[in-house]
Design a protein around this motif. Structure first.
Motif, PDB file in Angstrom:
ATOM      1  N   ALA A  46      -4.448   6.257  -6.667  1.00  0.00           N
ATOM      2  CA  ALA A  46      -3.177   5.622  -7.027  1.00  0.00           C
ATOM      3  C   ALA A  46      -2.850   4.555  -6.021  1.00  0.00           C
ATOM      4  N   ALA A  47      -1.967   3.593  -6.453  1.00  0.00           N
ATOM      5  CA  ALA A  47      -1.620   2.486  -5.562  1.00  0.00           C
ATOM      6  C   ALA A  47      -0.274   1.926  -5.918  1.00  0.00           C
ATOM      7  N   LEU A  48       0.399   1.369  -4.867  1.00  0.00           N
ATOM      8  CA  LEU A  48       1.621   0.593  -5.044  1.00  0.00           C
ATOM      9  C   LEU A  48       1.310  -0.846  -4.653  1.00  0.00           C
ATOM     10  N   LEU A  49       1.835  -1.827  -5.384  1.00  0.00           N
ATOM     11  CA  LEU A  49       1.602  -3.236  -5.072  1.00  0.00           C
ATOM     12  C   LEU A  49       2.896  -3.984  -5.195  1.00  0.00           C
ATOM     13  N   VAL A  50       3.285  -4.724  -4.116  1.00  0.00           N
ATOM     14  CA  VAL A  50       4.494  -5.535  -4.115  1.00  0.00           C
ATOM     15  C   VAL A  50       4.094  -6.952  -3.716  1.00  0.00           C
ATOM     16  N   PRO A  51       4.217  -7.938  -4.619  1.00  0.00           N
ATOM     17  CA  PRO A  51       3.924  -9.327  -4.270  1.00  0.00           C
ATOM     18  C   PRO A  51       5.087  -9.967  -3.544  1.00  0.00           C
ATOM     19  N   VAL A  52       4.780 -10.870  -2.590  1.00  0.00           N
ATOM     20  CA  VAL A  52       5.822 -11.554  -1.828  1.00  0.00           C
ATOM     21  C   VAL A  52       5.380 -13.015  -1.655  1.00  0.00           C
ATOM     22  N   ILE A  53       6.271 -13.941  -1.975  1.00  0.00           N
ATOM     23  CA  ILE A  53       6.019 -15.370  -1.729  1.00  0.00           C
ATOM     24  C   ILE A  53       6.840 -15.768  -0.526  1.00  0.00           C
ATOM     25  N   GLU A  54       6.166 -16.218   0.519  1.00  0.00           N
ATOM     26  CA  GLU A  54       6.826 -16.584   1.766  1.00  0.00           C
ATOM     27  C   GLU A  54       6.435 -18.014   2.096  1.00  0.00           C
ATOM     28  N   GLY A  55       7.385 -18.918   1.957  1.00  0.00           N
ATOM     29  CA  GLY A  55       7.093 -20.323   2.202  1.00  0.00           C
ATOM     30  C   GLY A  55       6.068 -20.814   1.189  1.00  0.00           C
ATOM     31  N   GLN A  56       4.957 -21.369   1.713  1.00  0.00           N
ATOM     32  CA  GLN A  56       3.897 -21.875   0.848  1.00  0.00           C
ATOM     33  C   GLN A  56       2.824 -20.821   0.596  1.00  0.00           C
ATOM     34  N   GLY A  57       2.981 -19.612   1.226  1.00  0.00           N
ATOM     35  CA  GLY A  57       1.950 -18.610   1.098  1.00  0.00           C
ATOM     36  C   GLY A  57       2.282 -17.547   0.075  1.00  0.00           C
ATOM     37  N   GLU A  58       1.249 -16.961  -0.522  1.00  0.00           N
ATOM     38  CA  GLU A  58       1.391 -15.864  -1.475  1.00  0.00           C
ATOM     39  C   GLU A  58       0.748 -14.632  -0.862  1.00  0.00           C
ATOM     40  N   PHE A  59       1.572 -13.573  -0.680  1.00  0.00           N
ATOM     41  CA  PHE A  59       1.126 -12.357  -0.040  1.00  0.00           C
ATOM     42  C   PHE A  59       1.326 -11.184  -0.974  1.00  0.00           C
ATOM     43  N   ALA A  60       0.744 -10.058  -0.651  1.00  0.00           N
ATOM     44  CA  ALA A  60       0.972  -8.792  -1.373  1.00  0.00           C
ATOM     45  C   ALA A  60       0.710  -7.658  -0.414  1.00  0.00           C
ATOM     46  N   ILE A  61       1.556  -6.585  -0.522  1.00  0.00           N
ATOM     47  CA  ILE A  61       1.354  -5.406   0.290  1.00  0.00           C
ATOM     48  C   ILE A  61       0.972  -4.268  -0.648  1.00  0.00           C
ATOM     49  N   LEU A  62      -0.046  -3.487  -0.294  1.00  0.00           N
ATOM     50  CA  LEU A  62      -0.558  -2.404  -1.120  1.00  0.00           C
ATOM     51  C   LEU A  62      -0.621  -1.126  -0.311  1.00  0.00           C
ATOM     52  N   CYS A  63      -0.263   0.012  -0.992  1.00  0.00           N
ATOM     53  CA  CYS A  63      -0.424   1.327  -0.396  1.00  0.00           C
ATOM     54  C   CYS A  63      -1.271   2.162  -1.342  1.00  0.00           C
ATOM     55  N   PHE A  64      -2.172   2.945  -0.775  1.00  0.00           N
ATOM     56  CA  PHE A  64      -3.120   3.724  -1.575  1.00  0.00           C
ATOM     57  C   PHE A  64      -3.005   5.221  -1.240  1.00  0.00           C
ATOM     58  N   ARG A  65      -3.188   6.056  -2.304  1.00  0.00           N
ATOM     59  CA  ARG A  65      -3.296   7.505  -2.151  1.00  0.00           C
ATOM     60  C   ARG A  65      -4.619   7.953  -2.763  1.00  0.00           C
ATOM     61  N   ARG A  66      -5.183   9.024  -2.143  1.00  0.00           N
ATOM     62  CA  ARG A  66      -6.401   9.594  -2.696  1.00  0.00           C
ATOM     63  C   ARG A  66      -6.082  10.587  -3.830  1.00  0.00           C
ATOM     64  N   ALA A  67      -4.869  11.256  -3.762  1.00  0.00           N
ATOM     65  CA  ALA A  67      -4.471  12.236  -4.804  1.00  0.00           C
ATOM     66  C   ALA A  67      -2.994  12.029  -5.129  1.00  0.00           C
ATOM     67  N   ASN A  68      -2.625  12.389  -6.346  1.00  0.00           N
ATOM     68  CA  ASN A  68      -1.240  12.238  -6.815  1.00  0.00           C
ATOM     69  C   ASN A  68      -0.878  10.771  -6.934  1.00  0.00           C
ATOM     70  N   SER A  69       0.188  10.531  -7.604  1.00  0.00           N
ATOM     71  CA  SER A  69       0.656   9.163  -7.796  1.00  0.00           C
ATOM     72  C   SER A  69       1.939   8.957  -7.018  1.00  0.00           C
ATOM     73  N   PHE A  70       2.346   7.664  -6.903  1.00  0.00           N
ATOM     74  CA  PHE A  70       3.573   7.327  -6.199  1.00  0.00           C
ATOM     75  C   PHE A  70       4.751   7.428  -7.176  1.00  0.00           C
ATOM     76  N   SER A  71       5.958   7.651  -6.587  1.00  0.00           N
ATOM     77  CA  SER A  71       7.180   7.701  -7.409  1.00  0.00           C
ATOM     78  C   SER A  71       7.818   6.328  -7.461  1.00  0.00           C
ATOM     79  N   ALA A  72       8.834   6.237  -8.331  1.00  0.00           N
ATOM     80  CA  ALA A  72       9.561   4.976  -8.413  1.00  0.00           C
ATOM     81  C   ALA A  72      10.276   4.689  -7.124  1.00  0.00           C
ATOM     82  N   GLY A  73      10.787   5.787  -6.465  1.00  0.00           N
ATOM     83  CA  GLY A  73      11.466   5.578  -5.188  1.00  0.00           C
ATOM     84  C   GLY A  73      10.521   5.035  -4.148  1.00  0.00           C
ATOM     85  N   ASP A  74       9.257   5.477  -4.196  1.00  0.00           N
ATOM     86  CA  ASP A  74       8.264   4.936  -3.237  1.00  0.00           C
ATOM     87  C   ASP A  74       8.094   3.435  -3.439  1.00  0.00           C
TER      88      ASP A  74
END
Length: 939
Positions: free
Chosen positions: A122-150
């Motif tokens: 499972a994974a969470l992905l949040v895209p972020v545009i900062e200035g002229q750059g395009e970034f993304a932060i990702l979190c990964f789990r080996r078991a179970n999924s993430f919640s909406a609060g996560d």
């Protein structure tokens, strides 16, 4: 609504509010935990790492990753997994479109790149545009999924991660800039622009090295402590104004170091402003440009001197701008190309000046060549070697040009130089003439450099050194072409005779040093001259030997002449005594002994006459028989380890002469061969053969005549041999290689005898190999005949003969007169040949014959024979001489005289010949002619 339902709804709403508050509280605590992790870090790098740890704890994630778009993929910027940093990841969806909570990665699609996420579910992905750059932060789990609060928490802290990464990048950049400034070779200083005095707040190490001051000595001060300029100096004034206005600028200042040493400082000033544009700092870079400034000053000084030199140079100089107007012209230009009224003044055009020059020349000289009529300066500038002009005034000028770049413009400045080459052309013509003379010289002339390599050759030198063309010899060392050549040392030439390698050629080489290095070689082929000198020396030696032999021969002839006259008287008297019938036995014995002794003495005298004199043979014999006993004669003188061989052939070889004489010659040669062997073993070979040369053949002694037959006796040995010098002297009288054991007369006597016979001797010898002598005798018949076999005369055999006897020796004449009268002849003795000629002239027919001596004072026998031949051609003339063997007078040939008798005269033979002249003798004309050839004898 019933109260219980309202209550139930109120309770439910309250529960929802509590759950929302709990979720908000959890989110707030998570965000607070992340913020605290970043804020408490000592550096952006540690803060970013702590942020990832906090996110992983809050979200119970197994891995976190911050990526940045690079093209169509993303690159790992930061991660709690170091192996993901810098790696590439390609996601199976539009990453920047929205946030994502991915419960199953496998169903999301194919993930690619170096970052491998196959171990996570499972994974969470949040895209972020900062200035002229395009970034993304990702979190990964080996078991179970993430919640909406996560996902909410990750959305709230994503920008924090981006800013933490930006802070890290800024820190890295600042550190790089700081390191660059600290390590720069240029001095950096930073001043506070907000303070009135602009005090220094930073200096780098390069500034400390440049100025000699430590940072603690200058911080807080103004930079004025470095200046060495006067307060009102233009550059210092300009810098002061720029600092006051916080303006940028570049300045060249004369400064001084802490130790007072001056230097030139190139200072670059620029301000640092805040977001509002207000200057906060002034940054200045400083460089020591003393070398550059000094070089520019040197360049300016050189330029000034160059302009002065050009102004006074005898070579004309002209500079034209891009429009071909005059920028500069020196006085030599005006002198070579006068162009009034413009005279090449600055700003005037080249065209108008050249037209003025042509006009002046046309008016004064009249003739202008088409080449001079119109000159294209563009063409002149493009010619590498320039162009030569023949000026109307008789001078010659070489004009050259060049383009000078002027700031990259399409048209460039042109510089022209013009030199008066009239004298140079005259010198060049003279040099060309000299070169033609050198090229045509018979002697070889070459130039070599300091290393001895040829740099120039004329054709004669090339031929002398064995090259087809001079170019083939260039860069080759001349010394390798000769045997044992001398070296050309500094300050010393030479003149010597050298022999060419691998060639029978001799050169006289003279080396003369050149002032600039190298040398001139004069090579003269003296091969023919040396050969001629050698031939001349050989001829001189041969002449000397011939003169010595001639002297010996003349001495022998003189002695023999006088002695033969004595022997004639002695032998003749003995013969007369023996003819007396009243002689007793003792008288006969004594007279016979006297006659025999006289004959032996005559033979000795004849051998003395044979020393260098031509002789006539006396008998016919087989040469094989004459030399057959040679081995027996010398066998006893040979050692046991010496062998002697004799090869004569089967055919007889008949020749006329004295066999005993030839035998003695061969014995002499064989003994010389024995002496050549010395004490070493060896062999001697004697061989006999016939030889008829086709062409004339010169030998060591004598010359063989073409077509004439010769008998050759070859005597060879295997002894020590002779060198060339010895071989040339062996026939000289008194020359010997045997020391006191030899007289030096053996071979010289042999040579004289062989030469007298008309033969010759050839010699071949090689040191340590052996020697071969070849002795040649002619086998042709001589015109002199043998003596008659029957020498007896009857009484009155000469009766009726009237004879004239001419001889200046009274004893000889009396003996002959007594003998002839004894047999009935009438004899008149005349001591003077002229008296005898008068008698014959008065009555030629009265006389029967004339007997005359040859060697007499006044008219000799040859002259008398010639005179009688004219007066009484049919009167027989007999010649009696002590030098019969040396007779070479053409006036006494067989067609002139009836016979020649050698002293002492054989009286019986003389009587026999004269008896044939008695009147009534039965002799035909042919027999008389034959008999006239017969009475010539060896004495």
């Amino acid at each position: 609504m019933p109260d219980d339902e309202r209550l139930r709804e109120a309770l439910l709403e309250l529960q929802l509010l509590r759950e929302r508050e709990a979720s908000n509280h959890r989110t707030t605590e998570a965000i607070l935990q992340c913020v605290e992790a970043v804020s408490r870090a000592r550096s952006p790098r540690i803060g970013l790492s702590a942020l990832f740890d906090a996110i992983r704890d809050v979200l119970s994630a197994d891995a976190c990753l911050l990526v940045e778009r690079v093209g169509t993929a993303f690159r790992g910027v930061s991660s709690d997994r170091l192996d993901w940093v810098g790696g590439r990841i390609v996601m199976p969806f539009n990453t920047m479109r929205r946030t994502r909570n991915i419960a199953d990665l496998d169903k999301a699609g194919l993930w690619a790149g170096e970052i491998d996420v196959s171990g996570y579910s499972a994974a969470l992905l949040v895209p972020v545009i900062e200035g002229q750059g395009e970034f993304a932060i990702l979190c990964f789990r080996r078991a179970n999924s993430f919640s909406a609060g996560d996902l909410t928490i990750l959305e709230r802290v994503a920008s924090l991660a981006i800013r933490a990464e930006a802070s890290l990048r800024l820190e890295t950049r600042l550190r790089l800039l700081a390191a660059t400034i600290e390590g720069s070779s240029s001095g950096f200083v930073i001043a506070d622009a907000t303070a009135e005095t602009k005090p220094l707040i930073y200096v780098n190490p390069a500034f400390e090295a440049l100025s000699g001051y430590r940072s603690d000595e200058v911080l807080g001060q103004n930079c004025r402590f470095l200046t060495a300029e006067a307060p009102d100096a233009p550059e210092r004034t300009r810098l002061r104004a720029a600092v006051a206005r916080n303006d940028p600028g570049t300045f060249l200042l004369r400064n001084k170091r802490k130790d007072g040493a001056p230097f030139w400082n190139e200072l670059t000033l620029y301000p640092v402003r805040d977001d509002a544009g207000t200057p906060t700092h002034l940054v200045a870079t400083q460089r020591d440009v003393s070398d550059r400034v000094n070089a520019e000053q040197d360049r300016d000084r050189i330029r000034t001197r160059m302009e002065q030199a050009v102004a006074t140079n005898t070579e004309a100089f002209l500079m034209l701008d891009v429009d071909r107007n005059v920028l500069y012209a020196n006085s030599a230009m005006l002198g070579l190309f006068p162009a009034p009224p413009h005279d090449w003044d600055r700003g005037t055009s080249f065209a108008e000046n050249w037209a003025a020059y042509v006009g002046v020349m046309r008016a004064s000289e009249g003739v202008i060549s088409p080449l001079l009529e119109k000159v294209d300066v563009e063409e002149l500038a493009s010619l590498k070697r320039g162009r030569e002009f023949d000026l109307p005034d008789g001078r010659s000028a070489l004009v050259r040009g060049a383009y000078i770049n002027d700031g990259g413009q399409a048209r460039q400045i042109i510089v022209l130089w013009a030199a008066n080459v009239t004298a140079i052309k005259a010198s060049q013509l003279l040099l060309e003439q000299r070169l033609e003379a050198i090229e045509a010289a018979v002697d070889g002339i070459a130039i070599v450099d300091d290393t001895g390599r040829l740099s120039y050759l004329n054709p004669s030198a090339a031929r002398a050194l064995g090259y087809g063309a001079a170019e083939d010899a260039l860069a080759r060392k001349w010394s390798r072409l000769y045997e044992e050549p001398p070296e050309i040392t500094a300050g010393k030439g030479f003149s010597t005779l050298l022999k060419r390698r691998n060639a029978e050629a001799f050169h006289e080489v003279t080396a003369s040093l050149l002032a600039g290095g190298g040398a001139v070689l004069v090579i003269r082929d003296v091969t023919e001259r040396l050969a001629a000198e050698t031939r001349e020396a050989d001829l001189q030696q041969a002449l000397s030997r011939a003169q010595r032999q001639e002297a010996v021969s003349q001495l022998a002839a003189g002695i023999a002449h006088d002695f033969n006259n004595l022997l004639s008287a002695i032998s003749g008297s003995a013969t007369l005594i023996s003819l007396d019938p009243s002689n007793t036995e003792d008288v006969e014995t004594h007279s016979g002994r006297i006659s025999a002794a006289g004959a032996r003495a005559a033979r000795l005298v004849n051998r003395l006459l044979d020393a260098g004199a031509p002789r006539e043979e006396s008998m016919t014999f087989d040469l094989r028989a004459a030399i057959s006993d040679v081995p027996d004669l010398i066998a006893t003188s040979l050692s046991a380890d010496m062998s002697l061989g004799l090869e004569m052939g089967d055919a007889p070889i008949l020749m006329r002469g004295d066999p005993g004489e030839i035998n003695q010659i061969v014995v002499n040669m064989a003994l010389n061969a024995r002496d050549a062997l010395g004490t070493t073993p060896g062999c001697i070979e004697i061989a006999l053969r016939m030889d008829t040369p086709i062409t004339q053949r010169p030998l060591a002694v004598g010359t063989l005549i073409a077509g004439r037959g010769y008998a050759c006796v070859r005597v060879s040995d295997t002894g020590r041999g002779m060198d060339t010098e010895t071989r040339e002297k062996i026939f000289e009288p008194y020359f010997t290689t045997k020391g006191n054991a030899g007289t030096g007369l053996g071979l010289s006597t042999v040579a004289a005898l062989v030469r007298a016979s008309g033969g010759g001797i050839d010699v071949r010898s090689e040191v340590d190999v052996g020697t071969t002598f070849e002795v040649y005798w002619p086998v042709a018949e001589s015109w002199m005949s043998d003596e008659p076999e029957d020498a007896g005369l009857p009484a009155g055999a000469l009766a009726g003969l009237r004879l004239i006897l001419v001889d200046d020796e009274e004893e000889v004449a009396l003996v002959l007169q007594g003998f002839l009268e004894r047999y009935g002849a009438e004899v008149v003795v005349c001591p003077d040949a002229e008296l005898a000629l008068e008698a014959v002239t008065e009555d030629p027919d009265f006389w029967s014959a004339i007997l005359t001596d040859y060697d007499m004072p006044g008219m000799n026998g040859g002259a008398l024979v010639e005179a009688v031949g004219k007066t009484a051609p049919r009167l027989p003339v007999f010649l009696v001489t002590a030098l019969a063997r040396r007779m070479s007078d053409p006036r006494v040939g067989p067609d002139r005289v009836a016979g020649i008798f050698a002293k002492p005269v054989d009286l019986a033979q003389l009587g026999q010949i004269l008896a044939q002249l008695q009147p009534g003798t039965d002799t035909t004309e042919d027999e008389q002619e034959e008999s006239s050839d017969a009475p010539a004898h060896r004495g």
